[in-house]
Write a protein that holds these residues in place. Sequence first.
Motif, PDB file in Angstrom:
ATOM      1  N   PRO A  87       0.840  -1.201   0.000  1.00 20.88           N
ATOM      2  CA  PRO A  87       0.000   0.000   0.000  1.00 20.88           C
ATOM      3  C   PRO A  87       0.871   1.246   0.000  1.00 20.88           C
ATOM      4  O   PRO A  87       2.008   1.217   0.491  1.00 20.88           O
ATOM      5  N   PRO A  92      -4.434   4.194   4.330  1.00 19.07           N
ATOM      6  CA  PRO A  92      -4.849   3.831   5.687  1.00 19.07           C
ATOM      7  C   PRO A  92      -4.484   2.402   6.075  1.00 19.07           C
ATOM      8  O   PRO A  92      -4.314   2.101   7.258  1.00 19.07           O
ATOM      9  N   GLU A  93      -4.334   1.517   5.088  1.00 18.71           N
ATOM     10  CA  GLU A  93      -4.015   0.121   5.394  1.00 18.71           C
ATOM     11  C   GLU A  93      -2.516  -0.144   5.477  1.00 18.71           C
ATOM     12  O   GLU A  93      -2.085  -1.279   5.736  1.00 18.71           O
ATOM     13  N   ARG A  94      -1.690   0.898   5.278  1.00 20.00           N
ATOM     14  CA  ARG A  94      -0.241   0.703   5.254  1.00 20.00           C
ATOM     15  C   ARG A  94       0.280   0.140   6.582  1.00 20.00           C
ATOM     16  O   ARG A  94       1.113  -0.777   6.590  1.00 20.00           O
ATOM     17  N   ALA A  96      -1.244  -1.630   8.922  1.00 22.37           N
ATOM     18  CA  ALA A  96      -1.641  -3.026   9.110  1.00 22.37           C
ATOM     19  C   ALA A  96      -0.851  -3.940   8.179  1.00 22.37           C
ATOM     20  O   ALA A  96      -0.461  -5.050   8.565  1.00 22.37           O
ATOM     21  N   PHE A  97      -0.598  -3.487   6.953  1.00 24.85           N
ATOM     22  CA  PHE A  97       0.196  -4.274   6.015  1.00 24.85           C
ATOM     23  C   PHE A  97       1.590  -4.544   6.580  1.00 24.85           C
ATOM     24  O   PHE A  97       2.077  -5.683   6.560  1.00 24.85           O
ATOM     25  N   ARG A 149      -7.419 -11.956  11.210  1.00 29.67           N
ATOM     26  CA  ARG A 149      -7.081 -10.556  10.947  1.00 29.67           C
ATOM     27  C   ARG A 149      -7.377 -10.159   9.511  1.00 29.67           C
ATOM     28  O   ARG A 149      -7.720  -9.005   9.237  1.00 29.67           O
ATOM     29  N   LEU A 150      -7.211 -11.114   8.595  1.00 35.75           N
ATOM     30  CA  LEU A 150      -7.365 -10.790   7.178  1.00 35.75           C
ATOM     31  C   LEU A 150      -8.760 -11.095   6.650  1.00 35.75           C
ATOM     32  O   LEU A 150      -8.995 -10.984   5.444  1.00 35.75           O
ATOM     33  N   SER A 154     -12.168  -7.974   0.574  1.00 34.27           N
ATOM     34  CA  SER A 154     -11.215  -7.851  -0.512  1.00 34.27           C
ATOM     35  C   SER A 154     -10.761  -9.214  -1.013  1.00 34.27           C
ATOM     36  O   SER A 154     -10.733 -10.195  -0.265  1.00 34.27           O
ATOM     37  N   PHE A 158      -4.897  -6.976   1.269  1.00 36.74           N
ATOM     38  CA  PHE A 158      -5.086  -5.540   1.457  1.00 36.74           C
ATOM     39  C   PHE A 158      -5.591  -4.864   0.195  1.00 36.74           C
ATOM     40  O   PHE A 158      -5.181  -3.745  -0.125  1.00 36.74           O
ATOM     41  N   GLY A 159      -6.474  -5.511  -0.506  1.00 38.00           N
ATOM     42  CA  GLY A 159      -7.045  -4.888  -1.681  1.00 38.00           C
ATOM     43  C   GLY A 159      -7.378  -5.883  -2.767  1.00 38.00           C
ATOM     44  O   GLY A 159      -7.482  -7.085  -2.525  1.00 38.00           O
TER      45      GLY A 159
END
Length: 214
Positions: A87, A92-94, A96-97, A149-150, A154, A158-159
């Motif tokens: 990301p 915003p997901e950076r 968590a990634f 968590r995942l 999506s 993360f997408g």
Amino acid sequence: MDGRYEVIGSQGCGSAIVEMALVRAGLPHDVTELPYLADGPGRDRLLALNPLGQVPTLVLPDGRVLTESAAMLLHVADVAPDAGLTPAADAPERAAFLDVLIRIVAAIYPTFTYGDRPEIWTGPGEAAATLKARTDERRLAVFRELDGRLAGASRFAFGERAGAVDLYLAAMVFWRPGRATFRRETPRLSAIAEAVASEPELGAVLKRNGLAEG
């Protein structure tokens, strides 16, 4: 090797993850396969590049060497940001990634380091068997936590594009505890891995590395 990357790896190992990242990024590269634990010129060269003697090892076009897989994927993402391996820094997901990526390399990968050949660390006998069993248990527990968590809508972690975390999962589902256990115990991780494998270029890398069904 001017202008090209070199992935040093072995069949069925994490080098497939780095190879998929380079393919996704469209970066020219060569793959040097060797039985990395076997004595010989190949291992001698590997040890000269990476004193730990581990694969993957990545030689950059300018001759610099990376020895940690997460560093390799983050480097590729920096060189080819449009590949979508990570990301964006302001996404915003950076956070968590990054947390999941480091969880994979810091909490899961070491269970193979110590569990694959436990007698190296304990000596032969009951202690080695115990270490292998405990690292197997720990690995599955972490994978179960990641599965929760995942969970989400999506296609990938993360997408809608396969990124670095997804590439790890696509290879790891074929390692211990194995494909059937992932389908039963971590269906979300299993679905992510199948989605990666369904992409022709990435699936071809997995297949060539012995990390595909059929």
